[in-house]
Motif scaffolding. Structure first.
Motif, short mmCIF file in Angstrom:
data_model
loop_
_atom_site.label_atom_id
_atom_site.label_comp_id
_atom_site.label_asym_id
_atom_site.label_seq_id
_atom_site.Cartn_x
_atom_site.Cartn_y
_atom_site.Cartn_z
N PRO A 152 -24.86 -75.08 -53.97
CA PRO A 152 -24.91 -75.62 -52.61
C PRO A 152 -23.70 -75.19 -51.80
O PRO A 152 -22.58 -75.15 -52.31
N LYS A 153 -23.92 -74.85 -50.54
CA LYS A 153 -22.84 -74.40 -49.66
C LYS A 153 -22.20 -75.56 -48.91
O LYS A 153 -21.19 -75.38 -48.23
N LYS A 154 -22.76 -76.74 -49.02
CA LYS A 154 -22.27 -77.88 -48.26
C LYS A 154 -20.90 -78.33 -48.75
O LYS A 154 -20.65 -78.37 -49.96
N THR A 155 -20.04 -78.69 -47.82
CA THR A 155 -18.69 -79.14 -48.16
C THR A 155 -18.71 -80.37 -49.03
O THR A 155 -17.88 -80.51 -49.94
N TYR A 156 -19.67 -81.27 -48.81
CA TYR A 156 -19.67 -82.54 -49.53
C TYR A 156 -20.79 -82.67 -50.56
O TYR A 156 -21.19 -83.76 -50.91
N THR A 157 -21.29 -81.54 -51.05
CA THR A 157 -22.23 -81.52 -52.16
C THR A 157 -21.77 -80.47 -53.17
O THR A 157 -21.61 -79.31 -52.79
N LYS A 158 -21.55 -80.87 -54.42
CA LYS A 158 -21.05 -79.93 -55.44
C LYS A 158 -21.81 -80.11 -56.75
O LYS A 158 -22.32 -81.19 -57.06
N GLU A 196 -25.11 -83.04 -60.06
CA GLU A 196 -24.89 -82.87 -58.63
C GLU A 196 -24.27 -84.13 -58.06
O GLU A 196 -24.76 -85.24 -58.31
N GLU A 223 -23.27 -85.78 -54.42
CA GLU A 223 -23.36 -85.68 -52.97
C GLU A 223 -22.57 -86.84 -52.38
O GLU A 223 -22.83 -88.00 -52.68
N ASN A 270 -21.01 -88.89 -49.08
CA ASN A 270 -21.20 -89.16 -47.66
C ASN A 270 -20.26 -90.29 -47.29
O ASN A 270 -20.48 -91.43 -47.64
N ASP A 296 -12.76 -76.54 -48.45
CA ASP A 296 -12.94 -76.14 -49.83
C ASP A 296 -12.27 -74.81 -50.09
O ASP A 296 -12.22 -73.95 -49.22
#
Length: 474
Positions: free
Chosen positions: A373-379, A461, A463, A465, A473
């Motif tokens: 995932p490219k999202k800052t707050y999902t790893k 994963e 996520e 919020n 990152d």
């Protein structure tokens, strides 16, 4: 068509003499057809009918016209009519629901309220075979268990039963019946739009199946769902037997079973260790899913991945804990698995910012899994490397992070210094921690030791919020 509906009503014992039937009539073809069918059935079975019309406060003049039509129709047929005006859009925002979900909730609440106040015995809904086919395809697409494969039930409930007399006919038959009888109906223009998933299935997927695969696709899906409901009924009996033997409901969390400190807990469910050793895997899976739904108070978003997490936890060491949807937790204890749901009102005495919302899920990588995932707050993290319970918290003494693939580590304090993070901000930064080993400095850096590789068997994963910082990152 009437004879088919009558036979279907008799098959599922939907109506008895002197029933008081509350039926929702929107003015559309389906509900208008249902009203006429109930009027015909009333000639053979002594029934009392009450029509409920709900104005959702969404479609403006069109909805007003629908209301006028239903009122006039009920006057013509000599049926008791009740109208309700609701602001479904506002309700959706307040409850965090889609407009579709909010509409269903509001309708159900009003139907049950009227049923109680008017001493109703049945609530009749106008679902038909096409609705059921849409439900099946939607359930399959989102992921579902055996119950989801059964689609919509013809009749459900105990003291007050929901009945669906038209579930044996297709939409085209309903429209043909109304045309033949010269009965007018309203058209909800939003049903023709593709804003909602169900509409896209209705307007595109099912027509394609009927035109390009099999003209009888809807009928065959309906027959399969009927078989699946029978299988599910049998499975429910087996699950209940299993529950009585292997599940224990505990009172409000005892000192040794609190999953969080400073918490008040809802009643906890203990799944005894013998369940994972002595029972059939399929029955066990259904039981765990049912317990999670019970504890959460809803079925939505409770999936098989959460069942697998519980089964995996049963093989871990005592004291291991995991987070589940709707703030549920599971802990491996000496007796088995303890499921709980801490009350968030007292979960944390002190917080530098707003309490974050964190979703975790575990899944197995496949060729379809795709890129990270490219999202800052999902790893993503390698689940099997994690040694302890993953906690979302602020910094503590001794925290450290692995900063390169060669295993080089750095204290969290030194990382903050090197990253030039102001001292006054350090206590506000959220961390995902495996003990003192920091998996993720949320919004900043991910631990290199927990990275996904081609040897990874399971992915965790996380996520997040609720971060107030503009993290970066690296």
């Amino acid at each position: 068509m009437y004879q088919r509906v009558k036979a279907y009503v008799e098959k599922y014992h939907m109506l008895q003499e002197n029933d008081h039937v509350i039926t929702g009539v929107s003015g559309g073809a389906d509900s208008v057809c249902l009203l006429f069918m109930l009027k015909e059935l009333k000639k053979e079975i002594p029934l009392e009918l009450t029509v409920v019309h709900i104005h959702h406060g969404i479609r403006g003049d069109s909805a007003d016209a629908d209301e006028r039509y239903v009122k006039a129709l009920c006057r013509q047929l000599g049926v008791r009519y009740l109208a309700f005006h609701e602001n479904v859009g506002q309700y959706a925002k307040e409850q965090g629901l889609t407009v579709e979900e909010a509409g269903r909730n509001v309708r159900r609440q009003i139907f049950e309220k009227v049923c109680k106040e008017k001493n109703g015995t049945k609530i009749a809904l106008a679902h038909h075979q096409n609705d059921n086919a849409e439900t099946l395809l939607w359930n399959l697409s989102r992921g579902c268990g055996l119950r989801g494969l059964g689609g919509i039930s013809p009749a459900e409930g105990d003291t007050v039963r929901y009945i669906r007399p038209l579930l044996c006919v297709q939409r085209c038959e309903i429209e043909a019946f109304l045309k033949e009888k010269g009965i007018r109906y309203c058209t909800d223009e939003t049903n023709l739009e593709d804003h909602y998933t169900r509409n896209r299935i209705r307007n595109h997927v099912i027509p394609y199946l009927e035109q390009e695969v099999n003209p009888q696709a809807v009928m065959h899906m309906s027959e399969t769902m009927e078989q699946m409901r029978a299988v599910w009924a049998f499975m429910e009996q087996e699950v209940q037997k299993c529950r009585e033997r292997y599940v224990e409901k505990r009172p409000w969390g005892s000192a040794e079973t609190h999953l969080y400190e400073e918490c008040e807990c809802v009643p906890e469910l203990l799944i005894k260790e013998a369940l994972f050793r002595d029972t059939d895997k399929t029955v066990r899976s259904f039981l765990i899913h049912a317990l999670l739904c019970e504890l959460a108070g809803r079925r939505k978003d409770i999936e098989q991945v959460h069942v697998r997490l519980i089964e995996d936890l049963a093989q871990r060491q005592t004291g291991r804990k995991i987070s589940l949807p709707y703030k549920m937790t599971a802990e491996k204890c000496y007796d088995g698995i303890l499921l709980g749901r801490p009350d968030l009102k007292t979960r944390e005495k002190e917080s530098a910012g707003n309490e974050p919302v964190v979703h975790m899920r575990m899944f197995e990588p496949t060729v379809e899994t795709g890129a990270f995932p490219k999202k800052t707050y999902t790893k993503w993290f390698d689940y099997d490397i994690i040694k302890s319970t993953v906690k979302i918290r602020h910094k503590e003494p001794g925290d450290y992070i692995t900063i390169d693939r060669n295993g080089g580590t750095q204290s969290l304090k030194k990382y903050f210094t090197n990253a030039k993070i102001p001292r006054e901000d350090r206590d506000k930064i959220w961390l995902a921690a495996d003990g003192s080993h920091i998996l993720w400095i949320i919004g900043y850096r991910q631990n290199q030791a927990y990275q996904i590789t081609d040897k990874t068997k399971r992915i965790l994963e996380i996520e997040f919020n609720g971060g107030e910082e503009d993290g970066r990152d690296s």
